[in-house]
Each structure stands twice: as C-alpha cells, then as structure tokens.
Scaffold this motif. Structure first.
Motif, PDB file in Angstrom:
ATOM      1  N   UNK A 214       0.836  -1.200   0.000  1.00 25.31           N
ATOM      2  CA  UNK A 214       0.000   0.000   0.000  1.00 25.31           C
ATOM      3  C   UNK A 214       0.874   1.254   0.000  1.00 25.31           C
ATOM      4  N   UNK A 215       1.949   1.209   0.766  1.00 25.24           N
ATOM      5  CA  UNK A 215       2.854   2.354   0.822  1.00 25.24           C
ATOM      6  C   UNK A 215       3.560   2.567  -0.513  1.00 25.24           C
TER       7      UNK A 215
ATOM      8  N   UNK B 137      -6.797   3.227  -6.626  1.00 26.84           N
ATOM      9  CA  UNK B 137      -7.818   4.037  -5.949  1.00 26.84           C
ATOM     10  C   UNK B 137      -8.268   3.369  -4.652  1.00 26.84           C
ATOM     11  N   UNK B 138      -8.465   2.065  -4.686  1.00 22.72           N
ATOM     12  CA  UNK B 138      -8.920   1.330  -3.500  1.00 22.72           C
ATOM     13  C   UNK B 138      -7.872   1.344  -2.398  1.00 22.72           C
ATOM     14  N   UNK B 139      -6.605   1.183  -2.769  1.00 23.20           N
ATOM     15  CA  UNK B 139      -5.543   1.138  -1.764  1.00 23.20           C
ATOM     16  C   UNK B 139      -5.358   2.517  -1.111  1.00 23.20           C
ATOM     17  N   UNK B 140      -5.448   3.583  -1.899  1.00 24.28           N
ATOM     18  CA  UNK B 140      -5.322   4.927  -1.335  1.00 24.28           C
ATOM     19  C   UNK B 140      -6.505   5.232  -0.426  1.00 24.28           C
TER      20      UNK B 140
ATOM     21  N   UNK C 145      -7.773   4.306   7.058  1.00 28.22           N
ATOM     22  CA  UNK C 145      -6.949   3.812   8.162  1.00 28.22           C
ATOM     23  C   UNK C 145      -6.447   4.957   9.033  1.00 28.22           C
ATOM     24  N   UNK C 146      -5.965   6.024   8.374  1.00 26.80           N
ATOM     25  CA  UNK C 146      -5.388   7.149   9.114  1.00 26.80           C
ATOM     26  C   UNK C 146      -6.388   8.278   9.355  1.00 26.80           C
ATOM     27  N   UNK C 147      -7.580   8.152   8.747  1.00 28.89           N
ATOM     28  CA  UNK C 147      -8.650   9.135   8.916  1.00 28.89           C
ATOM     29  C   UNK C 147      -8.218  10.533   8.488  1.00 28.89           C
TER      30      UNK C 147
ATOM     31  N   UNK D 137       3.343  14.175   5.582  1.00 27.60           N
ATOM     32  CA  UNK D 137       3.758  13.543   6.835  1.00 27.60           C
ATOM     33  C   UNK D 137       3.856  12.032   6.671  1.00 27.60           C
ATOM     34  N   UNK D 138       2.866  11.431   6.030  1.00 32.93           N
ATOM     35  CA  UNK D 138       2.910   9.993   5.808  1.00 32.93           C
ATOM     36  C   UNK D 138       4.077   9.614   4.904  1.00 32.93           C
TER      37      UNK D 138
END
Length: 284
Positions: free
Chosen positions: A5-6, A33-36, A42-44, A63-64
């Motif tokens: 994902x990263x 698109x789904x992974x993003x 996940x991180x909201x 930041x990510x």
C-alpha cells in the motif's frame, strides 16, 4: 494495510496521477484508488488533493511520506541484518540540470557503483526550480541545482564552483564583434535556467535589448547552433574544454559577478538518517 500500500502511495505521489501510478506498479487504476482510499480510512485523513489535472500530497500526505521513507529504510536494514551482509541495497532518484548530467553523472555513477553496486540510481534532467519542487514533493531523493535555496525543509551542500563563459562560433573575432552584431541571436535552455538568466543579464549590461532568442532543451543542440554561427550562449568553461575542445568554438570571460556559478546538492533534512541517501551525499 501492508507495505505494498505504501509503494502504491509513493507511486501516486511521484507521478501525480492514479493512472500513471497503476502503470508504474503493474496494477490497475481501480486497485490504486482502492488502496489509497484504504490508507485514508486507516489514518482518517485525506492524503491527496485531487484536481482534473494533478494529484498532489496534502500536508497529512507529506507527513505519511516522511514515515514511508523511514519504513522503506527499516525494511532494507532488516534484509541486510538477516542476510548477514553490510552491503547497502536500495534505489535513489536523482535530479540534475542538463550540464551536470553531461559533466558529472558518468563519473559519479562509475565511482558510486564501485562502492555501492546494489544501489540503483535513476536520473532525471530538468531546470532547477522543477528539481527543487520535485525534492520537496518526494519525487526525487536529491538533486543537483545551480540556485541557492532557503527553504527550511531542505539541506544544501556545495558541490563545486565553476566559471561561466560566453560561447560563440570561431567566426567571431572578439566580444566587441558580438556586442556590435545587429542581428544577434542567443540559444538557451527554457525559463528557469540560471545560465539563460546570466546571459540575458550580460546582454542587458551591454545595452543590448534587440536580440532573438531560441530555446533548445538539448546541450548538443545548443552546441551545434553555436558552432554553426547561428547564435551565442553561455555555459561552464569546464564543459567546453572537457567535451568540446575540437569544435569550432570560442569562449570569452565575462567577469566574476556573472561568470561565477555554483553547483549545489539538495535533499530533505528529514532524510538525513537514510543510509542509502547518506552514502550518495557523502560521495563528494
């Protein structure tokens, strides 16, 4: 969420496009698109600003990205530790202006590959403003530029000082003939090139305002135009002496103020502990 994902997240940031990121990661756009979306849930947070033309990192996305680089570094270190080797493994994307690409990259790659054969280097040529932006946006790990920066997130390292000279066909007898040429033409790189701005400043100091400009984004193209007597330009003296000593060219000094230039290496300060990047920045 997994490490892939990263990688997809980094690809979207690097290419500024979900479609291009899909191509680069050998998947389909719907998966990107789904992974993003999964990461954002996940991180909201929202990781990208999406427009009809570009996809760019938000502040949260930057930041990510910082942590993604650290995660990638830790994974590589774990591989080295478990394999029992100290050899650095990784991949770096480096930006260069056109003249640095010609002058320094071949020698740099030879030296770097001898010491770090398992680190892959990828080079991109562009103007300094674009290279600075790409380093800031994590699209490049480091870049060689000719413009000092004052951005707080960037580290800069002096690589070398060089002398810039007017370059013309050997048909010209001297600078006076150039100054008095009523049909003067210049051949330059696109806007953002420090050499172009220096040449335009020199012409202004000489009181020359009527001249024709031609843009060619190829060093070899510029040399060919100049040698044919179609235009003049300004380039590093070392470049002419090292790579074009037998061409029908003449060079003229233009004084310290406009003739002195520097090459700098820039990279994000947050990347200082990245061992792969550190190895590259310490090669000089």
């Amino acid at each position: 969420m997994n490490t892939n994902d990263f990688k997809i997240f980094e690809a979207v940031a690097a290419h500024g496009s979900f479609t291009k990121a899909a191509e680069a990661t050998f998947t389909v756009q719907s998966n990107v698109t789904a992974r993003i979306k999964s990461l954002e849930e996940e991180f909201q947070v929202s990781l990208f600003n999406r427009t009809s033309r570009r996809v760019e990192l938000t502040a949260a996305g930057e930041t990510l990205m910082h942590y993604c680089k650290q995660i990638g570094q830790l994974i590589e270190e774990a591989k080295r530790e478990l394999s029992g080797t100290e050899q650095l493994i990784g991949h770096l994307k480096i930006g260069c202006i056109e003249t640095t690409m010609a002058l320094k990259v071949p020698e740099l790659m030879k030296r770097f590959n001898q010491d770090y054969p398992d680190i892959e280097l990828e080079f991109k040529s562009a103007m300094s403003p674009d290279l600075i932006q790409d380093v800031m946006n994590y699209k490049l790990d480091a870049a060689f530029i000719t413009t000092p920066v004052t951005l707080p997130d960037l580290e800069q390292k002096l690589i070398k000082k060089e002398q810039l000279v007017i370059v013309c066909s050997d048909q010209y007898a001297g600078l006076n003939e150039i100054v008095n040429d009523h049909q003067l033409s210049i051949i330059v790189f696109e806007q953002g090139c420090v050499y172009r701005s220096r040449l335009e400043s020199w012409l202004s100091y000489q009181g020359i305002i009527n001249y024709k400009s031609t843009v060619v984004n190829s060093l070899e193209g510029i040399i060919n135009f100049v040698e044919a007597g179609l235009a003049i330009t300004i380039l590093p003296l070392e470049l002419i002496e090292q790579y074009y000593p037998n061409r029908k060219l003449k060079t003229f000094s233009i004084g310290k103020e406009l003739g002195n230039a520097t090459t700098l290496m820039i990279y994000r300060k947050s990347r200082k502990q990245d061992r792969v990047l550190k190895a590259f920045t310490e090669i000089y």
